[in-house]
Write a protein that holds these residues in place. Structure first.
Motif, mmCIF file in Angstrom:
data_model
loop_
_atom_site.group_PDB
_atom_site.id
_atom_site.type_symbol
_atom_site.label_atom_id
_atom_site.label_comp_id
_atom_site.label_asym_id
_atom_site.label_seq_id
_atom_site.Cartn_x
_atom_site.Cartn_y
_atom_site.Cartn_z
ATOM 1 N N SER A 257 0.826 -1.211 0.000
ATOM 2 C CA SER A 257 0.000 0.000 0.000
ATOM 3 C C SER A 257 0.856 1.255 0.000
ATOM 4 O O SER A 257 0.565 2.221 -0.709
ATOM 5 C CB SER A 257 -0.933 -0.004 1.220
ATOM 6 O OG SER A 257 -1.792 -1.123 1.207
ATOM 7 N N PHE B 21 -4.585 5.153 -0.417
ATOM 8 C CA PHE B 21 -3.645 4.035 -0.244
ATOM 9 C C PHE B 21 -2.646 4.311 0.879
ATOM 10 O O PHE B 21 -2.205 3.389 1.574
ATOM 11 C CB PHE B 21 -2.916 3.746 -1.554
ATOM 12 C CG PHE B 21 -3.733 2.943 -2.532
ATOM 13 C CD1 PHE B 21 -4.033 1.613 -2.281
ATOM 14 C CD2 PHE B 21 -4.210 3.524 -3.699
ATOM 15 C CE1 PHE B 21 -4.793 0.878 -3.172
ATOM 16 C CE2 PHE B 21 -4.962 2.792 -4.604
ATOM 17 C CZ PHE B 21 -5.268 1.468 -4.339
ATOM 18 N N ALA B 22 -2.282 5.565 1.078
ATOM 19 C CA ALA B 22 -1.408 5.917 2.201
ATOM 20 C C ALA B 22 -2.092 5.627 3.531
ATOM 21 O O ALA B 22 -1.467 5.116 4.478
ATOM 22 C CB ALA B 22 -1.004 7.390 2.115
ATOM 23 N N ALA C 137 0.931 3.992 -3.027
ATOM 24 C CA ALA C 137 0.624 5.395 -2.721
ATOM 25 C C ALA C 137 1.728 6.317 -3.227
ATOM 26 O O ALA C 137 1.460 7.385 -3.794
ATOM 27 C CB ALA C 137 0.442 5.568 -1.211
ATOM 28 N N SER D 208 -1.938 1.909 4.321
ATOM 29 C CA SER D 208 -0.666 1.460 4.887
ATOM 30 C C SER D 208 -0.583 1.746 6.383
ATOM 31 O O SER D 208 -0.061 0.936 7.156
ATOM 32 C CB SER D 208 0.504 2.112 4.149
ATOM 33 O OG SER D 208 0.517 3.512 4.336
ATOM 34 N N GLY E 188 -4.319 8.363 -4.124
ATOM 35 C CA GLY E 188 -3.006 8.155 -3.520
ATOM 36 C C GLY E 188 -3.036 8.281 -2.013
ATOM 37 O O GLY E 188 -2.442 7.475 -1.288
ATOM 38 N N LEU E 189 -3.751 9.282 -1.518
ATOM 39 C CA LEU E 189 -3.879 9.449 -0.070
ATOM 40 C C LEU E 189 -4.673 8.309 0.552
ATOM 41 O O LEU E 189 -4.414 7.912 1.705
ATOM 42 C CB LEU E 189 -4.544 10.790 0.234
ATOM 43 C CG LEU E 189 -3.722 12.032 -0.112
ATOM 44 C CD1 LEU E 189 -4.536 13.303 0.140
ATOM 45 C CD2 LEU E 189 -2.423 12.063 0.689
ATOM 46 N N LEU F 208 1.140 9.309 -5.945
ATOM 47 C CA LEU F 208 1.338 10.705 -5.548
ATOM 48 C C LEU F 208 2.497 11.371 -6.283
ATOM 49 O O LEU F 208 2.559 12.601 -6.360
ATOM 50 C CB LEU F 208 1.557 10.777 -4.032
ATOM 51 C CG LEU F 208 0.339 10.388 -3.184
ATOM 52 C CD1 LEU F 208 0.694 10.346 -1.708
ATOM 53 C CD2 LEU F 208 -0.830 11.351 -3.425
#
Length: 439
Positions: free
Chosen positions: A97, A194-195, A101, A198, A191-192, A105
């Motif tokens: 993840s 997936f961050a 991300a 994590s 992207g955020l 990003l």
């Protein structure tokens, strides 16, 4: 003491146990990560291509390792520690993840890169889920199992209620197209998302590291099993399920429902939101979130109401049939509110049946077989997902309305056909299942 007060005391007793609290928190955080992925992966594919088939194939790739790796994972759970397998799975999902991300990003992501991430995530998932189902009976006593399952299922659905709404809102907030998945639109929100996934897996792994298992049930049967080969142990699990006619029939029903409905819901709802609902990604989050809220309520009912001994099989058949009927109108939705009502009812039915069926299965299965039986349940639940996702993605190009009507009707008819079998109609919960401490 009144029954309701006794049940409340059992729930309090569970939460007063540090070991259970850690397991509960780890499972909840992992579920949050999975719910974010449920939104982020198909939405990323739609942003990159605008093609519902691409969204379906990404999800299908994620689910494709299910059959082999879940069977392998179930065998390893019975051979080794389910806690260690869950830790390894969370560690792998954390790294995947975070890396995805970073690619998104920094503007480096392309559709072909999404597929290996989805595949590796699916492999990690395949080891996690049978471990989670097999681990609970080693943490709580049998007399608390139904209430513990209710807590775990309720928490999973609560995270599912919050997770999709947060993921959809996050993606929509950073969207430059009003929340719709337009090719070339901003990828920042995905992207955020997936961050955030994590981070959820990181904290889940920390809690799991402190969970301790009851190993008192290990004996000569486990020792002799460990001397057997992996493939032989998998075959033993399949034979065990096959020999139990009621269990085997219900596993087949669950697999059939997976094939007919899973892809339609997972791929069809984002397509529906993107083509018919003005709220776009936020609508996906609302519909999924309300469904999870209904699942939460259904799990609570399963944990607090008296367990139905006689007629449990008929209850399962009735609720599965109702779910199929309620899926049919989704293709005609133009209002998020009506979709939320349908999702709520479907969720209540699903939460109740999931919790009660899991408890019935754990009571019916010896500990030495628990990992393999749970892996077979997960294979039945999601093993046909890759086929379902791809077929749904292709059919949705032809008719959104027809796909929802057809899948719901077939689910209802299949369930009614299974309900004609006596061994299913006569299924009963064991005496005192989860109620021993209340008597």
């Amino acid at each position: 003491m009144k029954p309701a007060a006794r049940r409340e005391n059992i729930f309090l007793e569970l939460f007063h146990t540090p070991n259970f609290r850690r397991f509960w928190g780890a499972g909840g955080l992992s579920s949050v990560g999975d719910q974010f992925d449920l939104i982020a992966f198909p939405w990323l594919a739609l942003l990159l291509t605008g093609d519902p088939l691409a969204a379906g194939t990404v999800i299908a790739v994620s689910a494709s390792p299910t059959v082999f790796f879940m069977l392998l994972g179930g065998s390893l759970v019975d051979r080794f520690s389910p806690r260690m397998i869950m830790l390894g799975s969370n560690g792998a999902r954390l790294l995947l993840s975070a890396a995805l991300a970073a690619l998104i990003l920094t503007g480096q992501v392309q559709l072909w890169l999404v597929y290996p991430f989805a595949l590796l995530k699916g492999i990690a998932d395949a080891f996690y889920f049978p471990s989670q189902g097999a681990m609970l009976p080693r943490i709580v006593p049998a007399a608390r199992l139904r209430q513990a399952n209710a807590v775990i299922h309720t928490t999973m659905e609560l995270s599912g209620f919050v997770g999709p709404a947060l993921a959809g809102g996050l993606i929509a907030f950073f969207s430059d197209s009003g929340g719709s998945a337009m090719v070339g639109g901003s990828l920042t929100g995905v992207g955020l998302a997936f961050a955030a996934v994590s981070c959820a897996f990181l904290f889940s792994a920390v809690l799991l590291a402190w969970v301790r298992l009851d190993e008192s049930g290990k004996g000569t049967e486990e020792t002799s099993f460990q001397d057997a080969g992996i493939l032989r142990s998998i075959v033993q699990g399949i034979r065990f399920v096959r020999a139990d006619t009621a269990m085997f029939t219900l596993f087949l029903l669950i697999a059939g429902i997976e094939l007919l409905v899973e892809g339609v819901v997972i791929v069809g709802i984002p397509v529906l939101a993107n083509t018919k609902l003005a709220e776009g990604a936020l609508a996906v989050g609302v519909i999924y979130g309300v469904h999870s809220g209904g699942m939460l309520l259904g799990s609570l009912l399963a944990g607090t109401l008296a367990a139905p001994r006689r007629g449990f099989g008929l209850i399962l058949i009735a609720l599965f049939t109702l779910t199929g009927i309620l899926i049919m109108p989704f293709g005609f939705l133009t209002s998020v509110g009506f979709g939320a009502v349908l999702s709520l009812i479907i969720g209540v039915a699903g939460g109740y049946t999931d919790t009660m069926f899991t408890t019935w299965l754990q009571w019916r299965t010896p500990q030495r077989m628990m990992g393999r039986v749970m892996s077979l349940l997960m294979v039945a639940s999601i093993g046909l997902g890759p086929i379902s996702h791809v077929v749904a993605g292709a059919l949705l190009r032809l008719s959104l309305e027809g796909v929802f009507v057809g899948s719901g009707a077939l689910m209802a008819l299949l369930t009614l056909a299974v309900g004609l079998r006596r061994e299913v109609r006569d299924i009963e919960m064991p005496a005192g299942a989860g109620d021993a401490a209340m008597e």
